[in-house]
Scaffold this active site. Structure first.
Site, PDB file in Angstrom:
ATOM      1  N   PHE A   1     -22.774 -68.313 -12.117  1.00 53.16           N
ATOM      2  CA  PHE A   1     -23.641 -67.429 -11.487  1.00 53.16           C
ATOM      3  C   PHE A   1     -23.541 -67.006  -9.937  1.00 53.16           C
ATOM      4  CE2 PHE A   1     -26.470 -65.801 -14.694  1.00 53.16           C
ATOM      5  CZ  PHE A   1     -25.943 -66.179 -15.822  1.00 53.16           C
TER       6      PHE A   1
ATOM      7  N   ASN B   1     -34.902 -68.755 -15.566  1.00 54.18           N
ATOM      8  CA  ASN B   1     -34.493 -67.392 -15.328  1.00 54.18           C
ATOM      9  C   ASN B   1     -34.402 -66.774 -13.806  1.00 54.18           C
ATOM     10  OD1 ASN B   1     -33.604 -66.918 -17.913  1.00 54.18           O
ATOM     11  ND2 ASN B   1     -34.999 -65.175 -18.345  1.00 54.18           N
TER      12      ASN B   1
ATOM     13  N   GLY C   1     -21.279 -59.129  -6.872  1.00 56.49           N
ATOM     14  CA  GLY C   1     -21.073 -57.612  -7.528  1.00 56.49           C
ATOM     15  C   GLY C   1     -22.373 -56.720  -7.547  1.00 56.49           C
TER      16      GLY C   1
ATOM     17  N   ARG D   1     -30.010 -51.901 -21.082  1.00 54.32           N
ATOM     18  CA  ARG D   1     -31.644 -51.809 -20.405  1.00 54.32           C
ATOM     19  C   ARG D   1     -31.137 -52.526 -19.041  1.00 54.32           C
ATOM     20  NH1 ARG D   1     -34.708 -55.100 -25.075  1.00 54.32           N
ATOM     21  NH2 ARG D   1     -32.417 -55.887 -25.261  1.00 54.32           N
TER      22      ARG D   1
ATOM     23  N   CYS E   1     -33.856 -59.298 -19.580  1.00 52.09           N
ATOM     24  CA  CYS E   1     -34.577 -60.436 -19.114  1.00 52.09           C
ATOM     25  C   CYS E   1     -34.695 -60.676 -17.501  1.00 52.09           C
ATOM     26  CB  CYS E   1     -33.886 -61.897 -19.684  1.00 52.09           C
ATOM     27  SG  CYS E   1     -33.440 -61.634 -21.494  1.00 52.09           S
TER      28      CYS E   1
ATOM     29  N   GLU F   1     -27.120 -62.870 -24.055  1.00 45.70           N
ATOM     30  CA  GLU F   1     -26.683 -61.719 -24.970  1.00 45.70           C
ATOM     31  C   GLU F   1     -25.190 -61.687 -24.847  1.00 45.70           C
ATOM     32  OE1 GLU F   1     -28.225 -57.748 -24.511  1.00 45.70           O
ATOM     33  OE2 GLU F   1     -30.326 -58.509 -24.252  1.00 45.70           O
TER      34      GLU F   1
HETATM   35  C1  UGA Z   1     -30.246 -64.430 -19.414  1.00 51.10           C
HETATM   36  C2  UGA Z   1     -30.268 -65.997 -19.020  1.00 51.10           C
HETATM   37  O1  UGA Z   1     -28.727 -66.429 -18.859  1.00 51.10           O
HETATM   38  C3  UGA Z   1     -30.454 -66.771 -20.405  1.00 51.10           C
HETATM   39  O2  UGA Z   1     -30.284 -68.264 -20.249  1.00 51.10           O
HETATM   40  C4  UGA Z   1     -31.916 -66.449 -21.049  1.00 51.10           C
HETATM   41  O3  UGA Z   1     -31.942 -66.834 -22.199  1.00 51.10           O
HETATM   42  C5  UGA Z   1     -31.884 -64.704 -21.096  1.00 51.10           C
HETATM   43  O4  UGA Z   1     -31.866 -64.283 -20.045  1.00 51.10           O
HETATM   44  C6  UGA Z   1     -33.462 -64.670 -21.609  1.00 51.10           C
HETATM   45  O5  UGA Z   1     -34.248 -64.671 -20.900  1.00 51.10           O
HETATM   46  O6  UGA Z   1     -33.536 -64.069 -22.708  1.00 51.10           O
HETATM   47  P1  UGA Z   1     -28.845 -62.631 -20.387  1.00 51.10           P
HETATM   48  O7  UGA Z   1     -30.027 -61.770 -19.814  1.00 51.10           O
HETATM   49  O8  UGA Z   1     -28.227 -62.207 -21.594  1.00 51.10           O
HETATM   50  O9  UGA Z   1     -29.143 -63.930 -20.332  1.00 51.10           O
HETATM   51  O10 UGA Z   1     -27.451 -62.331 -19.473  1.00 51.10           O
HETATM   52  P2  UGA Z   1     -26.772 -63.275 -18.227  1.00 51.10           P
HETATM   53  O11 UGA Z   1     -25.363 -63.785 -18.846  1.00 51.10           O
HETATM   54  O12 UGA Z   1     -27.584 -64.023 -17.595  1.00 51.10           O
HETATM   55  O13 UGA Z   1     -26.655 -62.027 -17.253  1.00 51.10           O
HETATM   56  C7  UGA Z   1     -27.568 -61.349 -16.542  1.00 51.10           C
HETATM   57  C8  UGA Z   1     -26.965 -60.371 -15.534  1.00 51.10           C
HETATM   58  O14 UGA Z   1     -26.808 -61.014 -14.394  1.00 51.10           O
HETATM   59  C9  UGA Z   1     -25.982 -59.461 -16.086  1.00 51.10           C
HETATM   60  O15 UGA Z   1     -26.169 -58.208 -15.586  1.00 51.10           O
HETATM   61  C10 UGA Z   1     -24.522 -60.037 -15.223  1.00 51.10           C
HETATM   62  O16 UGA Z   1     -23.792 -59.215 -15.177  1.00 51.10           O
HETATM   63  C11 UGA Z   1     -25.200 -60.609 -13.890  1.00 51.10           C
HETATM   64  N1  UGA Z   1     -24.685 -61.833 -13.464  1.00 51.10           N
HETATM   65  C12 UGA Z   1     -24.370 -63.025 -14.091  1.00 51.10           C
HETATM   66  C13 UGA Z   1     -24.061 -61.170 -12.149  1.00 51.10           C
HETATM   67  O17 UGA Z   1     -23.923 -60.295 -11.675  1.00 51.10           O
HETATM   68  N2  UGA Z   1     -23.310 -62.361 -11.664  1.00 51.10           N
HETATM   69  C14 UGA Z   1     -23.174 -63.602 -11.952  1.00 51.10           C
HETATM   70  O18 UGA Z   1     -22.484 -64.618 -11.622  1.00 51.10           O
HETATM   71  C15 UGA Z   1     -23.539 -63.782 -13.398  1.00 51.10           C
END
Ligand code: UGA
Length: 447
Positions: free
Chosen positions: A251, A210, A255, A329, A262, A154
């Site tokens: 990743f 994931n 935090g 969400r 997802c 997203e």
């Molecule tokens: C995630 C996956 O990154 C996608 O590859 C996948 O297609 C998608 O789920 C799905 O299954 O549809 P998304 O949920 O949109 O994508 O967001 P992410 O960018 O992955 O972030 C997820 C959460 O992790 C966020 O709350 C973000 O703030 C957190 N995050 C991310 C951290 O706390 N630390 C990080 O280093 C990276």
């Protein structure tokens, strides 16, 4: 190719728009009539950078259309993408009712032999059920089920779908592979990597990806806890780890943890699936547990800083589960706000896009129109989502409007040196705190 897309949520709508962008004739449908009405006018029901422009363009160029009439959506379709939701049941198992009923719809309204693509995130084995459903519903047509999981994020969904790292196709017949190669030819002609596997491998690979990404986040959050107790700096540790190409820096941002539609749901669903298959995967539960602790640790910090929370005014910057989306969400900011409110605090939030969605989820939350309004008279400010606009915030102005200059940084967005210079007491995540006022650093037993 003529392609039908069932379900126009985040994944479905991005799928519609990007397939049309690459020249296919795409017809999208959804059980939600209001959503289809909106889409027919070229408007999207949620915010995703670049998506509305793409939908509008493809509608006007005639490659994309939306309808609730399944006969017209399915007429002559060679491929149908199933992109409906798979929400968690009470025990966390994925609810596949919408996938089943979409399968029935596809079978009833198909006008020719068709490839049915499972795009929603589903447990391994779903394709088998889908195949049975389709064949039972219509004996006169041949259905071939394919797994083609989505890897879009997203906030970057359009970019991810137009230029993916990889396209994964799981199928069990040469014809199905050939059809899917046709769908993705515009991508592969531009150099996208196409990986072909059997169906079960593709289904399982999505969960594996994931869960691994969530694992990286929880791992660095666990390290952050240790770093805080030992005066080490988790950001520097992540840089050291990330310099090793076997690990990678992505990743590893410590935090408030992960949220969204997802990771939280997929992890539980994966755990339930493994249990059903007779495999113990306690690792998955530990990842989720550390993620919950990330919010608890932040609440603890606020308590340590403020003593009683009753009637304390706490400002939250960022409410969406991540920047560049209005999606709340499973947002850690919402989980945090819920705990603070239940402890009697007054919680005022600001988010560039997600304010209304947050308020709908948490009516007790007050909304502010900008960061300074949120911070006015606040005893503590918590940075929850790392929106770019917070990077350039006027720290002196922020300090001046607050009751106490206390900032808890749930995303390590601010620079500790800047915070020190601006006179804040600053509690980042997994990094040494900045405590200019000696009174703030006085040990309080049991705090
Ligand atoms: C995630 C996956 O990154 C996608 O590859 C996948 O297609 C998608 O789920 C799905 O299954 O549809 P998304 O949920 O949109 O994508 O967001 P992410 O960018 O992955 O972030 C997820 C959460 O992790 C966020 O709350 C973000 O703030 C957190 N995050 C991310 C951290 O706390 N630390 C990080 O280093 C990276």
């Amino acid at each position: 190719m003529r392609i039908a897309v069932i379900g126009t949520g985040h994944v479905g709508l991005v799928t519609c728009a990007t397939l049309a962008n690459y020249g296919h004739e795409v017809r999208g449908t959804d059980a939600d009539t209001a959503k289809i009405n909106l889409l027919e006018q070229g408007r999207t029901p949620f915010r995703e950078p670049g998506l509305e422009e793409l939908v509008e363009r493809e509608l006007s160029e005639g490659r994309l259309s939306f309808s609730t009439d399944l006969d017209s959506v399915m007429a002559d379709a060679e491929v149908a993408f199933i992109c409906v939701g798979t929400p968690p049941k009470a025990d966390g198992e994925a609810n596949l009712l919408a996938v089943e009923s979409s399968g029935r719809d596809v079978a009833r309204h198909a006008t020719r032999d068709i490839v049915v693509v499972e795009k929603s995130t589903v447990p391994v084995g779903t394709a088998g059920w889908l195949q049975r459903t389709l064949s039972r519903e219509r004996r006169d047509l041949r259905f071939q089920v394919v797994s083609n999981p989505e890897f879009l994020r997203e906030g970057k969904a359009v970019q991810d779908a137009l230029e993916p790292d990889r396209i994964l196709i799981g199928a069990d017949s040469p014809e199905a592979f050939e059809t899917m190669r046709g769908v993705y030819r515009p991508w592969t002609d531009k150099g996208s990597l196409l990986i072909e596997t059997d169906i079960a491998t593709a289904e399982l690979a999505k969960h594996a990806c994931n869960a691994f990404l969530a694992l990286k986040i929880s791992y660095i959050n666990a390290i952050a806890q240790v770093a805080e107790q030992s005066n080490a700096d988790v950001v520097a540790i992540a840089d050291v780890m990330g310099a090793d190409p076997r690990i990678g820096r992505a990743f590893l941002n410590a935090g408030l943890g992960y949220g969204g539609s997802c990771f939280p749901k997929d992890l539980v669903a994966f755990d339930r699936l493994a249990a059903k298959l007779g495999v113990e995967l306690p690792l998955l539960r530990e990842i989720a547990h550390i993620n919950e602790q990330a919010v608890e640790a932040t609440v603890h910090k606020v308590r340590e800083a403020l003593w009683n929370l009753d009637d304390k005014r706490i400002a939250l910057l960022g409410l969406a589960f991540k920047p560049e989306t209005d999606d709340v969400r499973f947002s850690p900011a919402i989980a945090l706000a819920r705990v603070l409110l239940s402890n009697g605090a007054v919680v005022v939030g600001y988010d560039p896009w997600a304010g209304e969605n947050a308020k709908a989820e948490l009516p007790g939350l007050e909304l502010a129109s900008d960061p300074y309004a949120a911070a006015t008279s606040a005893h503590c400010l918590i940075l929850c989502t790392e929106w770019d606009e917070f990077r350039t915030i006027d720290l002196d102005r922020l300090r001046d409007v607050m009751a106490y200059p206390l900032v808890v940084d749930g995303r390590n967005l601010f620079d500790p040196t800047d915070m020190r210079r601006a006179g804040f007491t600053y509690y980042p995540t997994g990094r040494p705190a900045v405590v200019p006022d000696p009174a703030d650093s006085m040990p309080v037993p049991g705090a």
